[in-house]
Design a protein around this motif. Structure first.
Motif, mmCIF file in Angstrom:
data_model
loop_
_atom_site.group_PDB
_atom_site.id
_atom_site.type_symbol
_atom_site.label_atom_id
_atom_site.label_comp_id
_atom_site.label_asym_id
_atom_site.label_seq_id
_atom_site.Cartn_x
_atom_site.Cartn_y
_atom_site.Cartn_z
ATOM 1 N N THR A 29 -20.521 -37.710 7.000
ATOM 2 C CA THR A 29 -20.648 -39.085 6.518
ATOM 3 C C THR A 29 -19.716 -39.332 5.332
ATOM 4 N N ARG A 30 -19.638 -38.372 4.428
ATOM 5 C CA ARG A 30 -18.706 -38.494 3.289
ATOM 6 C C ARG A 30 -17.254 -38.378 3.751
ATOM 7 N N ASN A 31 -16.978 -37.484 4.707
ATOM 8 C CA ASN A 31 -15.610 -37.342 5.225
ATOM 9 C C ASN A 31 -15.062 -38.672 5.714
ATOM 10 N N PHE A 32 -15.918 -39.475 6.313
ATOM 11 C CA PHE A 32 -15.500 -40.768 6.850
ATOM 12 C C PHE A 32 -15.696 -41.901 5.846
ATOM 13 N N GLY A 33 -16.182 -41.578 4.646
ATOM 14 C CA GLY A 33 -16.290 -42.565 3.577
ATOM 15 C C GLY A 33 -17.379 -43.602 3.763
ATOM 16 N N VAL A 34 -18.462 -43.261 4.484
ATOM 17 C CA VAL A 34 -19.519 -44.240 4.733
ATOM 18 C C VAL A 34 -20.881 -43.826 4.164
ATOM 19 N N MET A 35 -20.909 -42.886 3.238
ATOM 20 C CA MET A 35 -22.170 -42.466 2.629
ATOM 21 C C MET A 35 -22.628 -43.492 1.596
ATOM 22 N N ILE A 36 -23.883 -43.907 1.683
ATOM 23 C CA ILE A 36 -24.524 -44.715 0.650
ATOM 24 C C ILE A 36 -25.199 -43.695 -0.262
ATOM 25 N N GLU A 57 -28.841 -43.712 -1.512
ATOM 26 C CA GLU A 57 -29.880 -43.655 -0.479
ATOM 27 C C GLU A 57 -29.781 -42.418 0.404
ATOM 28 N N GLY A 58 -28.627 -41.731 0.395
ATOM 29 C CA GLY A 58 -28.430 -40.586 1.275
ATOM 30 C C GLY A 58 -28.323 -40.972 2.737
ATOM 31 N N LEU A 59 -27.923 -42.217 2.987
ATOM 32 C CA LEU A 59 -27.815 -42.735 4.350
ATOM 33 C C LEU A 59 -26.388 -43.197 4.625
ATOM 34 N N ASN A 108 -20.023 -52.407 9.033
ATOM 35 C CA ASN A 108 -20.891 -53.576 8.939
ATOM 36 C C ASN A 108 -21.951 -53.357 7.871
ATOM 37 N N ALA A 109 -22.428 -54.452 7.281
ATOM 38 C CA ALA A 109 -23.575 -54.387 6.382
ATOM 39 C C ALA A 109 -24.790 -53.943 7.194
ATOM 40 N N GLY A 110 -25.760 -53.387 6.504
ATOM 41 C CA GLY A 110 -26.923 -52.801 7.162
ATOM 42 C C GLY A 110 -27.666 -53.684 8.136
ATOM 43 N N GLY A 111 -27.733 -54.980 7.889
ATOM 44 C CA GLY A 111 -28.490 -55.874 8.744
ATOM 45 C C GLY A 111 -27.704 -56.455 9.906
ATOM 46 N N ILE A 112 -26.457 -56.040 10.088
ATOM 47 C CA ILE A 112 -25.592 -56.622 11.123
ATOM 48 C C ILE A 112 -25.271 -55.574 12.182
#
Length: 189
Positions: free
Chosen positions: A107-114, A117-119, A139-143
């Motif tokens: 997830t960090r390798n692809f730069g998408v870690m929050i 939240e660890g998500l 996308n934002a979480g709700g989309i």
């Protein structure tokens, strides 16, 4: 969105996935040689995520016809993926690997870690057979995302890769006219 990842090679990783009743190893080495989609989502047993993963499952055969493997990725473990697969009708129809990333490395390798939240963010990455990222969508979480639109983008990426000197314009669909950028086209589109 980190557009600087476009045309970069994916970083080394090794993870365990739940795939067709087994736990299997997935790595940067194992994904090279074919087109891949890394489909990051926040968590198992949630709300938007199963709709997206189910949509991918419904379109999986079309991706397979193009020689594309889908990798669903969240920071859950591969054990959690199995439990979700075994208890959800929607997730039970998935035939592509669900990759566990409890350490967040992929997830960090692809730069998408929050981080707080660890998500994972809802990130989609199309990777070519050389292991280079060709498409990024976050996308934002709700989309929720659309598998048919992703399929269209994959077809465009494959077309451009196999037709040097040609590009696909907006809304391009398989069989439609492409463009060959040149001095003659400047100001005429």
């Amino acid at each position: 969105m980190n557009t600087s990842l476009i045309n970069t090679e994916i970083k080394p990783f090794k993870a365990t996935a739940y795939h067709k009743g087994d736990f299997v190893t997935v790595s940067d080495v194992s994904v090279k040689g074919k087109w891949s989609v890394f489909f990051f989502y926040p968590a198992d047993f949630t709300f938007v995520c199963p709709t997206e993963l189910g949509d991918l499952a419904d379109n999986y055969a079309e991706f397979q016809k193009l020689g594309v493997e889908i990798y669903g990725v969240s920071t859950d473990t591969h054990f959690t993926h199995k439990a979700w697969h075994d208890t959800s009708e929607t997730i039970g129809k998935i035939e592509y690997p669900l990759v566990g990333d409890p350490t967040g490395t992929l997830t960090r390798n692809f730069g998408v870690m929050i981080e707080e939240e660890g998500l994972a963010e809802r990130g989609t990455f199309v990777v070519d057979p050389q292991g280079r990222i060709q498409i990024i969508e976050i996308n934002a979480g709700g989309i929720g995302r659309n598998a048919e639109e992703l399929l269209r983008k994959v077809k465009a990426a494959q077309y451009v890769a196999s037709h040097p000197g040609e590009v696909c314009p907006a809304k391009w669909k398989e069989g439609a006219t492409t463009l060959a950028p040149s001095l003659d086209l400047v100001g005429k589109i």
